[in-house]
Scaffold this motif. Structure first.
Motif, mmCIF file in Angstrom:
data_model
loop_
_atom_site.group_PDB
_atom_site.id
_atom_site.type_symbol
_atom_site.label_atom_id
_atom_site.label_comp_id
_atom_site.label_asym_id
_atom_site.label_seq_id
_atom_site.Cartn_x
_atom_site.Cartn_y
_atom_site.Cartn_z
ATOM 1 N N TRP A 25 0.821 -1.208 0.000
ATOM 2 C CA TRP A 25 0.000 0.000 0.000
ATOM 3 C C TRP A 25 0.857 1.261 0.000
ATOM 4 C CZ3 TRP A 25 -3.602 -2.208 4.322
ATOM 5 C CH2 TRP A 25 -4.634 -2.954 3.733
ATOM 6 N N LEU A 26 1.887 1.273 0.821
ATOM 7 C CA LEU A 26 2.748 2.450 0.885
ATOM 8 C C LEU A 26 3.442 2.706 -0.450
ATOM 9 C CD1 LEU A 26 4.419 2.055 4.401
ATOM 10 C CD2 LEU A 26 2.484 3.491 3.767
ATOM 11 N N ASP A 27 3.901 1.635 -1.086
ATOM 12 C CA ASP A 27 4.527 1.781 -2.404
ATOM 13 C C ASP A 27 3.516 2.296 -3.433
ATOM 14 O OD1 ASP A 27 6.890 0.864 -1.354
ATOM 15 O OD2 ASP A 27 6.651 -1.192 -2.101
ATOM 16 N N LYS A 28 2.297 1.768 -3.369
ATOM 17 C CA LYS A 28 1.263 2.155 -4.335
ATOM 18 C C LYS A 28 0.883 3.623 -4.186
ATOM 19 C CE LYS A 28 -3.508 1.091 -5.714
ATOM 20 N NZ LYS A 28 -4.682 0.205 -5.486
ATOM 21 N N TYR A 29 0.744 4.089 -2.943
ATOM 22 C CA TYR A 29 0.262 5.446 -2.704
ATOM 23 C C TYR A 29 1.392 6.444 -2.450
ATOM 24 C CZ TYR A 29 -4.166 2.968 -2.108
ATOM 25 O OH TYR A 29 -5.268 2.177 -2.304
ATOM 26 N N ASN A 30 2.654 5.961 -2.529
ATOM 27 C CA ASN A 30 3.814 6.827 -2.319
ATOM 28 C C ASN A 30 3.752 7.510 -0.950
ATOM 29 O OD1 ASN A 30 6.282 7.990 -3.014
ATOM 30 N ND2 ASN A 30 5.311 9.801 -3.901
ATOM 31 N N LEU A 31 3.521 6.703 0.082
ATOM 32 C CA LEU A 31 3.396 7.179 1.450
ATOM 33 C C LEU A 31 4.429 6.484 2.338
ATOM 34 C CD1 LEU A 31 -0.496 7.085 1.700
ATOM 35 C CD2 LEU A 31 0.907 9.154 1.566
ATOM 36 N N ASP A 32 4.544 6.955 3.584
ATOM 37 C CA ASP A 32 5.447 6.316 4.539
ATOM 38 C C ASP A 32 4.899 6.493 5.948
ATOM 39 O OD1 ASP A 32 6.542 8.814 5.782
ATOM 40 O OD2 ASP A 32 7.290 9.134 3.754
ATOM 41 N N PHE A 33 5.585 5.890 6.919
ATOM 42 C CA PHE A 33 5.140 5.949 8.307
ATOM 43 C C PHE A 33 5.721 7.137 9.072
ATOM 44 C CE2 PHE A 33 4.646 1.255 7.623
ATOM 45 C CZ PHE A 33 3.290 1.183 7.915
ATOM 46 N N ASP A 34 6.602 7.887 8.468
ATOM 47 C CA ASP A 34 7.307 8.943 9.194
ATOM 48 C C ASP A 34 6.766 10.342 8.932
ATOM 49 O OD1 ASP A 34 9.164 7.076 10.296
ATOM 50 O OD2 ASP A 34 10.206 7.049 8.355
ATOM 51 N N SER A 35 6.210 10.565 7.771
ATOM 52 C CA SER A 35 5.798 11.915 7.390
ATOM 53 C C SER A 35 4.530 12.353 8.119
ATOM 54 C CB SER A 35 5.551 11.984 5.878
ATOM 55 O OG SER A 35 6.722 11.676 5.158
ATOM 56 N N ILE A 36 4.534 13.601 8.559
ATOM 57 C CA ILE A 36 3.328 14.223 9.091
ATOM 58 C C ILE A 36 2.523 14.754 7.907
ATOM 59 C CG2 ILE A 36 2.383 16.066 10.525
ATOM 60 C CD1 ILE A 36 3.738 13.829 12.093
ATOM 61 N N LEU A 37 1.293 14.329 7.836
ATOM 62 C CA LEU A 37 0.412 14.745 6.749
ATOM 63 C C LEU A 37 -0.516 15.837 7.262
ATOM 64 C CD1 LEU A 37 -0.455 11.164 5.465
ATOM 65 C CD2 LEU A 37 1.068 12.800 4.347
ATOM 66 N N GLU A 38 -0.374 17.026 6.689
ATOM 67 C CA GLU A 38 -1.273 18.126 7.014
ATOM 68 C C GLU A 38 -2.618 17.900 6.317
ATOM 69 O OE1 GLU A 38 -0.381 20.680 8.992
ATOM 70 O OE2 GLU A 38 1.774 20.268 9.146
ATOM 71 N N ASP A 39 -3.642 18.645 6.740
ATOM 72 C CA ASP A 39 -4.948 18.497 6.098
ATOM 73 C C ASP A 39 -4.874 18.780 4.602
ATOM 74 O OD1 ASP A 39 -4.710 21.339 6.418
ATOM 75 O OD2 ASP A 39 -5.899 21.228 8.261
ATOM 76 N N LEU A 40 -4.058 19.779 4.221
ATOM 77 C CA LEU A 40 -3.944 20.107 2.800
ATOM 78 C C LEU A 40 -3.109 19.096 2.026
ATOM 79 C CD1 LEU A 40 -3.619 23.975 3.036
ATOM 80 C CD2 LEU A 40 -5.457 22.715 1.889
ATOM 81 N N ASP A 41 -2.375 18.225 2.711
ATOM 82 C CA ASP A 41 -1.730 17.094 2.038
ATOM 83 C C ASP A 41 -2.758 16.041 1.654
ATOM 84 O OD1 ASP A 41 0.919 18.092 2.268
ATOM 85 O OD2 ASP A 41 1.013 17.367 4.341
ATOM 86 N N LEU A 42 -3.814 15.944 2.439
ATOM 87 C CA LEU A 42 -4.859 14.950 2.180
ATOM 88 C C LEU A 42 -5.912 15.474 1.208
ATOM 89 C CD1 LEU A 42 -5.425 13.505 5.776
ATOM 90 C CD2 LEU A 42 -3.744 12.834 4.047
ATOM 91 N N VAL A 43 -6.245 16.744 1.334
ATOM 92 C CA VAL A 43 -7.225 17.373 0.445
ATOM 93 C C VAL A 43 -6.675 18.745 0.080
ATOM 94 C CG1 VAL A 43 -9.615 18.116 0.138
ATOM 95 C CG2 VAL A 43 -9.112 16.166 1.626
ATOM 96 N N ASN A 44 -6.079 18.846 -1.085
ATOM 97 C CA ASN A 44 -5.366 20.069 -1.467
ATOM 98 C C ASN A 44 -6.300 21.053 -2.171
ATOM 99 O OD1 ASN A 44 -3.294 21.873 -1.868
ATOM 100 N ND2 ASN A 44 -2.541 20.866 -3.724
ATOM 101 N N ASP A 45 -7.282 21.527 -1.409
ATOM 102 C CA ASP A 45 -8.261 22.438 -1.993
ATOM 103 C C ASP A 45 -8.891 23.257 -0.865
ATOM 104 O OD1 ASP A 45 -10.148 23.788 -3.445
ATOM 105 O OD2 ASP A 45 -11.266 22.020 -4.083
ATOM 106 N N HIS A 46 -8.611 24.559 -0.855
ATOM 107 C CA HIS A 46 -9.180 25.434 0.178
ATOM 108 C C HIS A 46 -10.695 25.577 0.020
ATOM 109 C CE1 HIS A 46 -5.506 26.832 2.136
ATOM 110 N NE2 HIS A 46 -4.931 26.819 0.946
ATOM 111 N N ARG A 47 -11.227 25.166 -1.118
ATOM 112 C CA ARG A 47 -12.672 25.261 -1.337
ATOM 113 C C ARG A 47 -13.390 23.924 -1.119
ATOM 114 N NH1 ARG A 47 -12.337 28.012 -7.163
ATOM 115 N NH2 ARG A 47 -10.553 26.592 -7.231
#
Length: 339
Positions: free
Chosen positions: A253-275
């Motif tokens: 899953w991490l390879d597929k989604y280009n994610l890792d266990f160390d990075s802090i994900l901000e809300d705008l990392d998850l949904v990059n849209d102020h609207r």
């Protein structure tokens, strides 16, 4: 019809459809009713398309509301497409046993702005507008709490947290720090709505990653703040037989989604849209959302919407006879899921 009204009505009708199965001890029936309501309400809408980014699962696991599914105006190639995260019923277990903690919810943003999240655990911290500049999960939750207390100039901040064994130590630490802890069995998305509505100061805990997309959209649309980090399955269940299998799945899953266990994900990392926009309706609800009620041929539904820093709480009344006369697609659902 106005897109926002369509999505608001969708979560309301999903909650109404699932009302039939409250207390019937079958969470699959609760979910199935809501999923069908979503598809019926959205499949023929004109003027926009919705692409499911975080949904009920992959196509082979979920025949409806699967990742990649397109809903809405499929005939007009010129209409805008939006990303959506959906949870037809967050909290199927509390709905099945008729205790607080279940809602129907959807969030949307511009196309290609929503991160698809794997079926993993995620550490999530969701805070009120007042405290949005006071958190840093890189320094850990305790330091973030100290910073929030300093910002608010009080110790007795209110926290909502899932009452799970994995949270035993942090619950004790928060109590020792003067935090007022409210324990819940399910529903960290619902808990985040309570923060937005002023019933708590923050939500913290380890829960499902896909729900993180909904909470991120809520934070962005309501002017709050969320930080998160993926968590290893073995950290929660170190001695389970399934742990080794899950480790291999997580790596894939991490390879597929280009994610890792160390990075802090901000809300705008998850949904990059102020609207981004967020919608929810209470089923058994709890906190600042009221549960669905039915009396004398009418459904009473408490719903919520946020966008552009504007928060709205709605009380809607569905007169079954009048709705059945005017809206045949809703009549189909009302007839099928009549309690």
């Amino acid at each position: 019809m106005n897109r926002d009204i369509v999505l608001l009505r969708t979560v309301e009708v999903a909650a109404i459809a699932s009302y039939k199965y409250i207390g019937k001890k079958d969470k699959d029936l609760v979910d199935k009713a809501a999923v069908e309501a979503f598809e019926v309400m959205l499949k023929n809408e004109k003027g926009f398309k919705l692409k499911v980014v975080n949904g009920e699962g992959e196509l082979d696991q979920a025949p409806m509301l699967f990742v990649g599914q397109i809903l809405g105006d499929l005939e007009d190639p010129s209409v805008m497409t939006y990303d959506v995260s959906v949870d037809p019923i967050e909290g199927t277990h509390p709905a099945a046993y008729n205790f607080a903690g279940s809602i129907s919810t959807i969030a949307f943003s511009r196309e290609n702005t929503m991160l698809q999240l794997p079926e993993m655990y995620m550490e999530k911290l969701f805070v009120s507008t007042e405290l949005k500049e006071s958190i840093n999960l890189n320094k850990g939750i305790i330091e973030s709490i100290k910073m929030m207390q300093l910002t608010a100039n009080r110790r007795d901040l209110k926290c909502i947290i899932l009452d799970k064994p994995r949270h035993k130590d942090i619950i004790k630490e928060m109590n020792d720090m003067g935090i007022i802890v409210r324990l819940i069995q399910d529903g960290d998305v619902l808990a985040a709505i309570d923060v937005v509505n002023g019933d708590a100061d923050f939500v913290y805990g380890i829960g499902g990653a896909p729900e993180g997309s909904l909470m991120a959209a809520l934070a962005i649309s309501a002017g709050c703040k969320m930080q998160s980090k993926l968590v290893r399955y073995e950290q929660i269940w170190p001695n389970e037989q399934e742990t080794e299998v899950r480790k291999n799945k997580e790596k894939a899953w991490l390879d597929k989604y280009n994610l890792d266990f160390d990075s802090i994900l901000e809300d705008l990392d998850l949904v990059n849209d102020h609207r981004a926009r967020f919608f929810a309706a209470g089923l058994t609800a709890g906190g600042s959302l009221k549960p669905v009620d039915y009396k004398n041929g009418k459904f009473y539904v408490n719903a919520f919407m946020s966008s552009h820093g504007i928060v709205r709480n709605f009380n809607s009344v569905y007169d079954v006879k009048k709705v059945n006369d005017l809206k045949p697609e809703i009549k189909f659902l009302f007839d099928k899921y009549k309690r």
